[in-house]
Design a protein around this motif. Structure first.
Motif, PDB file in Angstrom:
ATOM      1  N   ARG A 240      -6.566   7.552   9.995  1.00  0.00           N
ATOM      2  CA  ARG A 240      -7.009   8.006   8.658  1.00  0.00           C
ATOM      3  C   ARG A 240      -6.258   7.262   7.561  1.00  0.00           C
ATOM      4  N   ASP A 241      -4.987   6.999   7.777  1.00  0.00           N
ATOM      5  CA  ASP A 241      -4.139   6.354   6.777  1.00  0.00           C
ATOM      6  C   ASP A 241      -4.545   4.906   6.513  1.00  0.00           C
TER       7      ASP A 241
ATOM      8  N   LYS B 152      -7.532   3.574   7.155  1.00  0.00           N
ATOM      9  CA  LYS B 152      -8.968   3.437   6.873  1.00  0.00           C
ATOM     10  C   LYS B 152      -9.190   2.997   5.425  1.00  0.00           C
ATOM     11  N   GLY B 153     -10.036   2.010   5.257  1.00  0.00           N
ATOM     12  CA  GLY B 153     -10.356   1.517   3.919  1.00  0.00           C
ATOM     13  C   GLY B 153      -9.289   0.618   3.323  1.00  0.00           C
ATOM     14  N   SER B 154      -8.359   0.174   4.160  1.00  0.00           N
ATOM     15  CA  SER B 154      -7.280  -0.687   3.666  1.00  0.00           C
ATOM     16  C   SER B 154      -7.102  -1.865   4.617  1.00  0.00           C
ATOM     17  N   GLU B 155      -6.199  -2.733   4.264  1.00  0.00           N
ATOM     18  CA  GLU B 155      -5.857  -3.844   5.160  1.00  0.00           C
ATOM     19  C   GLU B 155      -4.553  -3.579   5.888  1.00  0.00           C
TER      20      GLU B 155
ATOM     21  N   ASP C 299      -5.530  -1.223  13.235  1.00  0.00           N
ATOM     22  CA  ASP C 299      -5.906  -1.436  11.846  1.00  0.00           C
ATOM     23  C   ASP C 299      -7.198  -0.664  11.644  1.00  0.00           C
ATOM     24  N   GLU C 300      -7.912  -0.966  10.595  1.00  0.00           N
ATOM     25  CA  GLU C 300      -9.111  -0.190  10.282  1.00  0.00           C
ATOM     26  C   GLU C 300     -10.183  -0.282  11.361  1.00  0.00           C
ATOM     27  N   GLU C 301     -10.233  -1.404  12.084  1.00  0.00           N
ATOM     28  CA  GLU C 301     -11.337  -1.632  13.016  1.00  0.00           C
ATOM     29  C   GLU C 301     -10.965  -1.666  14.489  1.00  0.00           C
TER      30      GLU C 301
END
Length: 124
Positions: free
Chosen positions: A47-48, A50-53, A68-70
């Motif tokens: 969750r932390d 998500k939406g970031s690099e 990472d996000e993916e």
């Protein structure tokens, strides 16, 4: 990514993963061992980032998890040591020591693991 949950002779829950994802199963078997707070920590990290690099990692006794996000990568700590000691021209890859999977797939395994423990109880 295929997986199954079973109990060993001691009653401990074991995770068996399909080829190319064995290290994911080893991570559950060696690092998690019914430690649901570790799974909470990983889910919070997802969750932390998500939406970031940003990236997140958790170094365990036997395996390190990066995400990472993916993508999630699980690598045996021993593999890092072996890489440093490799002679030039030698390439080492062990499917049981390094696995990659998508974050959503990994979260699905976590959810299934929790459900298995809830349904069949946890020992140990």
């Amino acid at each position: 990514m295929e997986y199954e949950f079973l109990r060993d002779v001691t009653g401990q829950v074991r995770v068996r993963m399909s080829m190319d994802h064995e290290a994911v199963g080893h991570w559950f078997n060696e690092e998690v061992k019914n430690n649901l707070s570790l799974l909470d920590e990983v889910e919070a990290a997802v969750r932390d980032v998500k939406g970031s690099e940003r990236q997140w990692q958790r170094v365990g006794h036997e395996y390190t998890l990066w995400l990472d996000e993916e993508e999630v990568m699980i690598r045996a700590n021993l593999l890092a040591l072996e890489d440093e000691g490799m002679e030039e021209g030698m390439n080492y890859y062990n499917e049981e020591s390094l696995s990659f999977c998508g974050v959503e797939d990994f979260l699905a395994v976590i959810a299934a693991y929790r459900q298995f423990l809830q349904q069949y109880g946890s020992k140990g």
